[in-house]
Design an enzyme around this catalytic site. Structure first.
Site, PDB file in Angstrom:
ATOM      1  N   GLY A  28      39.915  28.017  42.177  1.00  0.00           N
ATOM      2  CA  GLY A  28      41.006  28.012  43.147  1.00  0.00           C
ATOM      3  C   GLY A  28      42.295  27.496  42.541  1.00  0.00           C
ATOM      4  N   ALA A  29      43.236  27.058  43.421  1.00  0.00           N
ATOM      5  CA  ALA A  29      44.591  26.687  42.987  1.00  0.00           C
ATOM      6  C   ALA A  29      45.156  27.841  42.148  1.00  0.00           C
ATOM      7  CB  ALA A  29      44.609  25.362  42.223  1.00  0.00           C
ATOM      8  N   HIS A  31      47.087  30.835  40.385  1.00  0.00           N
ATOM      9  CA  HIS A  31      48.463  31.044  39.938  1.00  0.00           C
ATOM     10  C   HIS A  31      48.562  32.432  39.297  1.00  0.00           C
ATOM     11  CE1 HIS A  31      46.687  30.075  36.080  1.00  0.00           C
ATOM     12  NE2 HIS A  31      46.335  28.868  36.521  1.00  0.00           N
ATOM     13  N   ASP A  32      49.719  32.724  38.671  1.00  0.00           N
ATOM     14  CA  ASP A  32      49.921  34.070  38.119  1.00  0.00           C
ATOM     15  C   ASP A  32      48.888  34.409  37.033  1.00  0.00           C
ATOM     16  OD1 ASP A  32      52.020  34.346  39.810  1.00  0.00           O
ATOM     17  OD2 ASP A  32      53.583  34.223  38.273  1.00  0.00           O
ATOM     18  N   GLY A  33      48.370  33.388  36.360  1.00  0.00           N
ATOM     19  CA  GLY A  33      47.332  33.639  35.347  1.00  0.00           C
ATOM     20  C   GLY A  33      46.086  34.221  35.995  1.00  0.00           C
ATOM     21  N   HIS A  34      45.681  33.639  37.138  1.00  0.00           N
ATOM     22  CA  HIS A  34      44.514  34.171  37.854  1.00  0.00           C
ATOM     23  C   HIS A  34      44.817  35.585  38.379  1.00  0.00           C
ATOM     24  CE1 HIS A  34      43.770  29.726  38.485  1.00  0.00           C
ATOM     25  NE2 HIS A  34      42.621  30.121  37.980  1.00  0.00           N
ATOM     26  N   GLN A  58      30.984  20.107  36.105  1.00  0.00           N
ATOM     27  CA  GLN A  58      31.756  20.206  34.862  1.00  0.00           C
ATOM     28  C   GLN A  58      32.810  19.100  34.742  1.00  0.00           C
ATOM     29  OE1 GLN A  58      33.100  24.279  36.078  1.00  0.00           O
ATOM     30  NE2 GLN A  58      34.976  23.724  35.018  1.00  0.00           N
ATOM     31  N   SER A 185      46.380  25.382  36.472  1.00  0.00           N
ATOM     32  CA  SER A 185      46.440  24.718  37.779  1.00  0.00           C
ATOM     33  C   SER A 185      46.921  23.281  37.643  1.00  0.00           C
ATOM     34  CB  SER A 185      45.052  24.723  38.420  1.00  0.00           C
ATOM     35  OG  SER A 185      44.572  26.034  38.497  1.00  0.00           O
TER      36      SER A 185
HETATM   37  O1  PAF Z   1      37.759  28.242  34.250  1.00  0.00           O
HETATM   38  C1  PAF Z   1      37.394  27.824  35.369  1.00  0.00           C
HETATM   39  O2  PAF Z   1      38.148  27.869  36.343  1.00  0.00           O
HETATM   40  C2  PAF Z   1      36.001  27.242  35.522  1.00  0.00           C
HETATM   41  O3  PAF Z   1      35.603  26.555  34.367  1.00  0.00           O
HETATM   42  C3  PAF Z   1      34.941  28.281  35.904  1.00  0.00           C
HETATM   43  C4  PAF Z   1      34.759  29.336  34.834  1.00  0.00           C
HETATM   44  C5  PAF Z   1      35.348  28.965  37.214  1.00  0.00           C
HETATM   45  C6  PAF Z   1      33.589  27.597  36.127  1.00  0.00           C
HETATM   46  O4  PAF Z   1      33.654  26.642  37.129  1.00  0.00           O
END
Ligand code: PAF
Length: 282
Positions: A28-29, A31-34, A58, A185
């Site tokens: 989530g959060a 941005h243009d990269g996503h 993680q 993010s």
């Molecule tokens: O890159 C991320 O946003 C996270 O590490 C991922 C791949 C969604 C795993 O939680």
């Protein structure tokens, strides 16, 4: 608007007649990269699924799990604008129904002990475990990840290959702000002067690329100088082969950097074509 599914049962129903499936896993959060990952993924399959899940395993104790930005409504708008079909936004209980202890996890192997793994020893076990779970739940044909988290991309590729997961893992180029800063993010936590200084990270990579024809030492020297001039002391600045082994003169290499600038820790990397000074360079 995409269908928003929060449980595994809803996900199964939403993807039952999906044809081929592309997955963009995110926390989530957005941005243009996503958005560029979604744009890349959209034509690769009949159905585009974006997962939004801040994965607790993680984050190490003391890291920014609680403070990690959560902007669900804006994320949905972005997914809608990019033609996403399904947003899978599970709860922690859906993803870890038996709790966070007593788990079977993915051993991320020796490549995960380098670089980010040396700083964050439990990080990639958490990343690969949740990505393996997402692959099992969504059953994508193709999954798209950003090159900005290059070690993560490299490990996900390796896991998909070694565990025969049947998913094609595709990497997408990093999207940058006008001054070169890689989109992340966590950039929102950069304050005024630190935000300006942060541009030195990508400038250091560009200096390294320009020095590529003069060989590995020249690359590192050029990049180190740009960071030092900006008062940035990196956690690491390394030149590796594309699969994170030793860099070879005369070959393609990867230059990777991590540094704390003010509060956030920033990562960036780029490809470098190395000359071989022993052969006269250039
Ligand atoms: O890159 C991320 O946003 C996270 O590490 C991922 C791949 C969604 C795993 O939680």
């Amino acid at each position: 608007m995409p269908a928003v599914v929060r449980t595994v049962a809803e996900l199964r129903a939403a993807t039952a007649a999906a044809g081929t499936v592309a997955l963009v896993p995110t926390m989530g959060a957005l941005h243009d990269g996503h958005a560029s990952l979604m744009r890349h993924a959209r034509p690769l399959a009949d159905t585009l699924v974006v997962s939004i899940f801040v994965n607790p395993t993680q984050f190490a104790p003391g890291e920014d799990l609680d403070a990690y930005p959560r902007t669900f409504e804006a994320d949905l708008e972005r997914c809608a604008a990019e033609g996403v079909d399904v947003v899978f936004a599970p709860t922690v209980e859906q993803m870890y129904p038996h709790g966070l202890e007593d788990q079977i996890t993915v051993d991320p192997g020796p490549r995960a002990t380098l670089l980010e793994g040396a700083q964050r020893p439990t990080h990639f076990r958490g990343v690969l475990t949740v990505v393996a779970k997402l692959f099992s739940l969504v059953r994508p044909d193709v999954a798209v990840f950003g090159e900005k988290d290059y070690q993560q991309l490299s490990l996900v590729r390796l896991m998909a290959r070694e565990l025969c997961l049947g998913v094609e893992v595709v990497g997408c180029p990093t999207v940058r702000e006008a001054d070169g800063l890689a989109m992340s993010s966590r950039n929102r936590y950069l304050s005024g002067s630190d935000r300006e200084r942060a541009a030195a990270i990508s400038a250091a990579l560009r200096a390294g690329v320009d020095a590529g024809p003069d060989g590995p030492e020249a690359v590192l020297h050029a990049a180190e100088k740009v960071l030092a001039d900006a008062g940035i002391d990196p956690d690491y600045l390394v030149l590796t082969s594309p699969d994170l082994g030793p860099a070879q003169p005369g070959r393609e290499a990867r230059l990777l950097v991590a540094a704390r600038v003010g509060q956030p820790r920033l990562l960036d990397n780029c490809a470098v074509s190395l000359g071989n000074p022993a052969d006269g360079g250039k």
